[in-house]
Enzyme design. Structure first.
Site, PDB file in Angstrom:
ATOM      1  N   PHE A 150       0.828  -1.222   0.000  1.00 18.65           N
ATOM      2  CA  PHE A 150       0.000   0.000   0.000  1.00 18.65           C
ATOM      3  C   PHE A 150       0.863   1.274   0.000  1.00 18.65           C
ATOM      4  O   PHE A 150       0.828   2.066  -0.950  1.00 18.65           O
ATOM      5  CB  PHE A 150      -0.927  -0.085   1.225  1.00 18.65           C
ATOM      6  N   THR A 210       4.122 -11.039  -0.875  1.00 15.83           N
ATOM      7  CA  THR A 210       3.329 -11.820   0.081  1.00 15.83           C
ATOM      8  C   THR A 210       1.860 -11.560  -0.235  1.00 15.83           C
ATOM      9  O   THR A 210       1.540 -10.857  -1.197  1.00 15.83           O
ATOM     10  CB  THR A 210       3.609 -11.351   1.523  1.00 15.83           C
ATOM     11  N   THR A 224       6.638   3.162  12.813  1.00 16.90           N
ATOM     12  CA  THR A 224       5.235   3.454  13.091  1.00 16.90           C
ATOM     13  C   THR A 224       5.067   4.072  14.473  1.00 16.90           C
ATOM     14  O   THR A 224       5.875   3.819  15.376  1.00 16.90           O
ATOM     15  CB  THR A 224       4.424   2.138  13.010  1.00 16.90           C
ATOM     16  N   ASP A 225       3.989   4.830  14.644  1.00 14.01           N
ATOM     17  CA  ASP A 225       3.713   5.381  15.984  1.00 14.01           C
ATOM     18  C   ASP A 225       3.427   4.275  17.003  1.00 14.01           C
ATOM     19  O   ASP A 225       3.542   4.493  18.207  1.00 14.01           O
ATOM     20  CB  ASP A 225       2.558   6.393  15.936  1.00 14.01           C
ATOM     21  N   GLU A 226       3.054   3.082  16.520  1.00 14.19           N
ATOM     22  CA  GLU A 226       2.673   2.006  17.452  1.00 14.19           C
ATOM     23  C   GLU A 226       3.835   1.551  18.329  1.00 14.19           C
ATOM     24  O   GLU A 226       3.607   0.912  19.358  1.00 14.19           O
ATOM     25  CB  GLU A 226       2.119   0.798  16.689  1.00 14.19           C
ATOM     26  N   TYR A 239       3.188  -7.107  16.493  1.00 11.63           N
ATOM     27  CA  TYR A 239       3.588  -6.264  15.352  1.00 11.63           C
ATOM     28  C   TYR A 239       4.411  -5.072  15.833  1.00 11.63           C
ATOM     29  O   TYR A 239       5.510  -4.803  15.341  1.00 11.63           O
ATOM     30  CB  TYR A 239       2.346  -5.775  14.587  1.00 11.63           C
ATOM     31  N   LYS A 258       8.397  -3.970  15.188  1.00 11.57           N
ATOM     32  CA  LYS A 258       8.821  -2.705  14.586  1.00 11.57           C
ATOM     33  C   LYS A 258       9.739  -1.926  15.543  1.00 11.57           C
ATOM     34  O   LYS A 258      10.663  -1.240  15.105  1.00 11.57           O
ATOM     35  CB  LYS A 258       7.593  -1.859  14.211  1.00 11.57           C
ATOM     36  N   LEU A 275      -8.837  -1.139   8.755  1.00 13.04           N
ATOM     37  CA  LEU A 275     -10.164  -0.607   9.070  1.00 13.04           C
ATOM     38  C   LEU A 275     -10.873   0.060   7.880  1.00 13.04           C
ATOM     39  O   LEU A 275     -11.992  -0.336   7.521  1.00 13.04           O
ATOM     40  CB  LEU A 275     -10.073   0.407  10.231  1.00 13.04           C
ATOM     41  N   ARG A 333      -7.592   6.763  16.543  1.00 14.63           N
ATOM     42  CA  ARG A 333      -6.428   6.692  15.676  1.00 14.63           C
ATOM     43  C   ARG A 333      -6.216   8.061  15.031  1.00 14.63           C
ATOM     44  O   ARG A 333      -7.171   8.820  14.852  1.00 14.63           O
ATOM     45  CB  ARG A 333      -6.621   5.613  14.578  1.00 14.63           C
ATOM     46  N   HIS A 351      -5.821  -4.160  22.788  1.00 12.33           N
ATOM     47  CA  HIS A 351      -6.167  -3.080  21.847  1.00 12.33           C
ATOM     48  C   HIS A 351      -5.691  -1.709  22.364  1.00 12.33           C
ATOM     49  O   HIS A 351      -6.214  -1.201  23.356  1.00 12.33           O
ATOM     50  CB  HIS A 351      -7.695  -3.076  21.680  1.00 12.33           C
TER      51      HIS A 351
HETATM   52  P1  NAD Z   1       1.495  -3.641   3.336  1.00  8.08           P
HETATM   53  O1  NAD Z   1       1.204  -4.828   4.187  1.00  8.08           O
HETATM   54  O2  NAD Z   1       0.417  -3.059   2.472  1.00  8.08           O
HETATM   55  O3  NAD Z   1       2.734  -3.934   2.378  1.00  8.08           O
HETATM   56  C1  NAD Z   1       3.875  -4.615   2.807  1.00  8.08           C
HETATM   57  C2  NAD Z   1       4.694  -4.979   1.577  1.00  8.08           C
HETATM   58  O4  NAD Z   1       5.896  -5.621   2.023  1.00  8.08           O
HETATM   59  C3  NAD Z   1       3.984  -5.955   0.632  1.00  8.08           C
HETATM   60  O5  NAD Z   1       4.133  -5.536  -0.703  1.00  8.08           O
HETATM   61  C4  NAD Z   1       4.696  -7.271   0.877  1.00  8.08           C
HETATM   62  O6  NAD Z   1       4.703  -8.129  -0.244  1.00  8.08           O
HETATM   63  C5  NAD Z   1       6.094  -6.797   1.255  1.00  8.08           C
HETATM   64  N1  NAD Z   1       6.816  -7.774   2.094  1.00  8.08           N
HETATM   65  C6  NAD Z   1       6.364  -8.399   3.217  1.00  8.08           C
HETATM   66  N2  NAD Z   1       7.295  -9.251   3.685  1.00  8.08           N
HETATM   67  C7  NAD Z   1       8.366  -9.145   2.853  1.00  8.08           C
HETATM   68  C8  NAD Z   1       9.643  -9.746   2.828  1.00  8.08           C
HETATM   69  N3  NAD Z   1      10.018 -10.668   3.748  1.00  8.08           N
HETATM   70  N4  NAD Z   1      10.502  -9.400   1.858  1.00  8.08           N
HETATM   71  C9  NAD Z   1      10.153  -8.482   0.917  1.00  8.08           C
HETATM   72  N5  NAD Z   1       8.947  -7.894   0.875  1.00  8.08           N
HETATM   73  C10 NAD Z   1       8.064  -8.224   1.844  1.00  8.08           C
HETATM   74  O7  NAD Z   1       2.061  -2.538   4.351  1.00  8.08           O
HETATM   75  P2  NAD Z   1       1.882  -0.960   4.345  1.00  8.08           P
HETATM   76  O8  NAD Z   1       0.644  -0.615   5.074  1.00  8.08           O
HETATM   77  O9  NAD Z   1       2.116  -0.454   2.984  1.00  8.08           O
HETATM   78  O10 NAD Z   1       3.102  -0.552   5.299  1.00  8.08           O
HETATM   79  C11 NAD Z   1       4.399  -0.322   4.745  1.00  8.08           C
HETATM   80  C12 NAD Z   1       5.344   0.040   5.860  1.00  8.08           C
HETATM   81  O11 NAD Z   1       4.880   1.192   6.547  1.00  8.08           O
HETATM   82  C13 NAD Z   1       5.496  -1.040   6.937  1.00  8.08           C
HETATM   83  O12 NAD Z   1       6.844  -1.080   7.324  1.00  8.08           O
HETATM   84  C14 NAD Z   1       4.609  -0.554   8.073  1.00  8.08           C
HETATM   85  O13 NAD Z   1       5.093  -1.023   9.304  1.00  8.08           O
HETATM   86  C15 NAD Z   1       4.775   0.944   7.944  1.00  8.08           C
HETATM   87  N6  NAD Z   1       3.661   1.764   8.419  1.00  8.08           N
HETATM   88  C16 NAD Z   1       2.385   1.508   8.012  1.00  8.08           C
HETATM   89  C17 NAD Z   1       1.344   2.333   8.427  1.00  8.08           C
HETATM   90  C18 NAD Z   1      -0.082   2.099   7.976  1.00  8.08           C
HETATM   91  O14 NAD Z   1      -0.989   2.781   8.462  1.00  8.08           O
HETATM   92  N7  NAD Z   1      -0.360   1.196   7.048  1.00  8.08           N
HETATM   93  C19 NAD Z   1       1.611   3.410   9.276  1.00  8.08           C
HETATM   94  C20 NAD Z   1       2.938   3.644   9.703  1.00  8.08           C
HETATM   95  C21 NAD Z   1       3.954   2.813   9.253  1.00  8.08           C
HETATM   96  O1  DAU Z   2      -0.633   3.601  13.628  1.00 11.79           O
HETATM   97  C1  DAU Z   2       0.071   3.047  12.550  1.00 11.79           C
HETATM   98  C2  DAU Z   2      -0.386   1.631  12.313  1.00 11.79           C
HETATM   99  O2  DAU Z   2      -1.726   1.717  11.847  1.00 11.79           O
HETATM  100  C3  DAU Z   2       0.497   0.874  11.337  1.00 11.79           C
HETATM  101  O3  DAU Z   2       1.772   0.722  11.889  1.00 11.79           O
HETATM  102  C4  DAU Z   2      -0.101  -0.495  11.024  1.00 11.79           C
HETATM  103  O4  DAU Z   2       0.665  -1.143  10.018  1.00 11.79           O
HETATM  104  C5  DAU Z   2      -1.510  -0.308  10.528  1.00 11.79           C
HETATM  105  O5  DAU Z   2      -2.113  -1.563  10.290  1.00 11.79           O
HETATM  106  C6  DAU Z   2      -2.334   0.493  11.539  1.00 11.79           C
HETATM  107  O6  DAU Z   2      -2.577  -0.268  12.751  1.00 11.79           O
HETATM  108  P1  DAU Z   2      -4.016  -0.271  13.479  1.00 11.79           P
HETATM  109  O7  DAU Z   2      -4.118  -1.502  14.272  1.00 11.79           O
HETATM  110  O8  DAU Z   2      -4.268   1.024  14.141  1.00 11.79           O
HETATM  111  O9  DAU Z   2      -4.947  -0.322  12.152  1.00 11.79           O
HETATM  112  P2  DAU Z   2      -6.240  -1.164  11.762  1.00 11.79           P
HETATM  113  O10 DAU Z   2      -6.723  -0.624  10.464  1.00 11.79           O
HETATM  114  O11 DAU Z   2      -6.044  -2.624  11.885  1.00 11.79           O
HETATM  115  O12 DAU Z   2      -7.264  -0.720  12.897  1.00 11.79           O
HETATM  116  C7  DAU Z   2      -7.614   0.650  13.116  1.00 11.79           C
HETATM  117  C8  DAU Z   2      -8.560   0.711  14.301  1.00 11.79           C
HETATM  118  O13 DAU Z   2      -9.801   0.091  13.931  1.00 11.79           O
HETATM  119  C9  DAU Z   2      -8.081  -0.059  15.518  1.00 11.79           C
HETATM  120  O14 DAU Z   2      -8.485   0.629  16.698  1.00 11.79           O
HETATM  121  C10 DAU Z   2      -8.801  -1.400  15.436  1.00 11.79           C
HETATM  122  C11 DAU Z   2     -10.113  -1.022  14.775  1.00 11.79           C
HETATM  123  N1  DAU Z   2     -10.714  -2.072  13.920  1.00 11.79           N
HETATM  124  C12 DAU Z   2      -9.960  -2.624  12.937  1.00 11.79           C
HETATM  125  C13 DAU Z   2     -10.474  -3.611  12.132  1.00 11.79           C
HETATM  126  C14 DAU Z   2      -9.627  -4.251  11.068  1.00 11.79           C
HETATM  127  C15 DAU Z   2     -12.043  -2.423  14.092  1.00 11.79           C
HETATM  128  O15 DAU Z   2     -12.754  -1.886  14.968  1.00 11.79           O
HETATM  129  N2  DAU Z   2     -12.568  -3.394  13.286  1.00 11.79           N
HETATM  130  C16 DAU Z   2     -11.833  -4.011  12.324  1.00 11.79           C
HETATM  131  O16 DAU Z   2     -12.369  -4.904  11.627  1.00 11.79           O
END
Ligand code: NAD
Ligand code: DAU
Length: 342
Positions: free
Chosen positions: A12, A37, A124-126, A151, A155, A191, A215, A277
């Site tokens: 993403f 993946t 990540t902020d997490e 997770y 990180k 979400l 969030r 959570h």
């Molecule tokens: P995502 O799950 O959509 O994408 C992860 C990508 O990494 C995929 O394309 C997958 O194929 C690849 N990948 C997984 N394992 C691998 C491996 N062993 N070798 C090579 N490639 C591999 O994740 P995202 O939401 O795009 O997040 C990207 C980065 O940003 C992550 O490091 C995540 O921790 C960080 N991040 C995400 C968020 C969020 O809200 N989604 C917020 C803050 C930080």
């Molecule tokens: O804050 C950054 C993080 O945000 C990233 O590092 C993670 O990769 C990313 O997945 C995200 O983590 P969250 O756990 O906050 O995101 P998620 O979308 O899974 O959930 C957002 C909120 O919504 C959380 O409080 C859980 C809740 N939730 C989520 C799902 C999937 C629900 O209530 N129902 C659901 O089905």
């Protein structure tokens, strides 16, 4: 031409970063290394400039493959590759520890061996845990690392191996810590895309617990711009918190989606809470604003509308995922929860 190496560029945020860099920096060429993946999707890269973007399928834990794929003269590695979904880490942590920690170490070693100038770790902020409800506390760069999910722990550990590579071997590193991203091409286990997809299909919307967890949401392109600035202007060894000052309770996000899609709030089901959570995330982005000159460009209203429009216009993308292995995941994650909620 400047060469950069992006891992996880079929996911993403990685794919949004690839698009942004190719659009805004004509002097950059990218090697995009991704294991594809369940979360990686070549459709996320459809239409990108093939002359300046080379895709290599590979695992970041595979030392030899990383060394073979990493071009001589690479200016920076941007490490997006990760297992990224908290719920999956609660079911099984192994893959999270492998990819997120070992994979990061392998990339740092490769950066050192090949003399890569800078290593940008997408964190990540997490890693900073959870804030109390209704407080005026925010995550800053000096907040302690106290991760609560497997997770987040993986990180945080990755941040420590990044720190160690700098302190021990002098690798030039920068870390970004962003809040919750939303936008096009997010895998519908998270979400916002999950709720959009369910709403469009008249399926129940499973909200965990009381729905009042908070969030701090940011449009994905704003996050990507901050990462680029951290690469260009960030101080070596520093972390930068990235956030758009946009705290939202989950229940309000879900209601806003239903309203935009034109579906009734009765589709919402409060289901059994996520284990451990985190209650509230809220980021103070002052350091990124001051030192990097970054600020978000997309409002929550604009970003959510654009995201919903994208999912509406790209139902094939969503259905392709929902018709595959995702169905098993969804049934295992939500089947019993939704039965109890009825
Ligand atoms: P995502 O799950 O959509 O994408 C992860 C990508 O990494 C995929 O394309 C997958 O194929 C690849 N990948 C997984 N394992 C691998 C491996 N062993 N070798 C090579 N490639 C591999 O994740 P995202 O939401 O795009 O997040 C990207 C980065 O940003 C992550 O490091 C995540 O921790 C960080 N991040 C995400 C968020 C969020 O809200 N989604 C917020 C803050 C930080
Ligand atoms: O804050 C950054 C993080 O945000 C990233 O590092 C993670 O990769 C990313 O997945 C995200 O983590 P969250 O756990 O906050 O995101 P998620 O979308 O899974 O959930 C957002 C909120 O919504 C959380 O409080 C859980 C809740 N939730 C989520 C799902 C999937 C629900 O209530 N129902 C659901 O089905």
């Amino acid at each position: 031409m400047k060469r950069i190496f992006i891992t996880g560029g079929a996911g993403f945020i990685g794919s949004a970063f690839v698009r942004l860099v190719l659009d805004e920096h004509a002097d950059v060429e990218i090697v995009d290394y991704d294991a594809l993946t369940y979360a990686g999707n070549m459709a996320n890269l459809a239409g990108v400039d093939a002359e300046r973007h080379r895709f290599v399928k590979g695992d970041i834990c595979d030392r030899e493959a990383v060394m073979n794929a990493l071009p001589e003269g690479t200016d920076a590695i941007f490490n997006f590759a990760a297992e990224s979904h908290v719920d999956r880490s609660i079911n099984s942590a192994d893959e999270f520890l492998r990819t997120n920690i070992i994979g990061t170490q392998v990339l740092l070693d490769a950066a050192r061996e090949k003399g890569v100038r800078r290593f940008v770790q997408i964190s990540t902020d997490e890693v900073m845990g959870s804030l109390p409800d209704d407080s005026d506390e925010y995550f800053t760069e000096s907040s302690p690392l106290q991760p609560n999910s497997p997770y987040a722990a993986s990180k945080a550990a990755a941040e420590f191996v990044v720190r160690a590579a700098r302190e021990t071997h002098g690798v030039d590193t920068v870390v970004t810590r962003c809040g919750n991203n939303y936008g096009p091409r997010q895998f519908p286990e998270k979400l916002i895309p999950l709720m959009i997809a369910n709403a469009m299909n008249d399926e129940p919307l499973p909200v965990y617990g009381d729905g009042r967890n908070v969030r701090d949401w940011i449009y994905v392109d704003d996050h990507c711009r901050a990462i680029w600035l951290a690469y260009e202007k960030g101080r070596s060894g520093e972390a930068y918190n990235i956030g758009a000052r946009n705290e939202q309770e989950n229940i309000n996000v879900v209601k806003a989606i239903l309203d935009a899609v034109g579906k009734p709030h009765e589709l919402i089901k409060l289901v059994t809470d996520r284990k451990g959570h985190d209650r509230r995330y809220a980021i103070d982005p002052a350091k990124a604003e001051t030192e990097l000159g970054w600020k978000p460009q997309v409002t929550w209203e604009e970003g959510l509308a654009a995201t919903i429009d994208w999912y509406r216009a790209n139902q094939d993308w969503v259905n392709h995922i929902r018709n595959g292995e995702y169905r098993n995941y969804y049934d295992a994650m939500y089947g019993a929860r939704l039965e109890k909620a009825v």
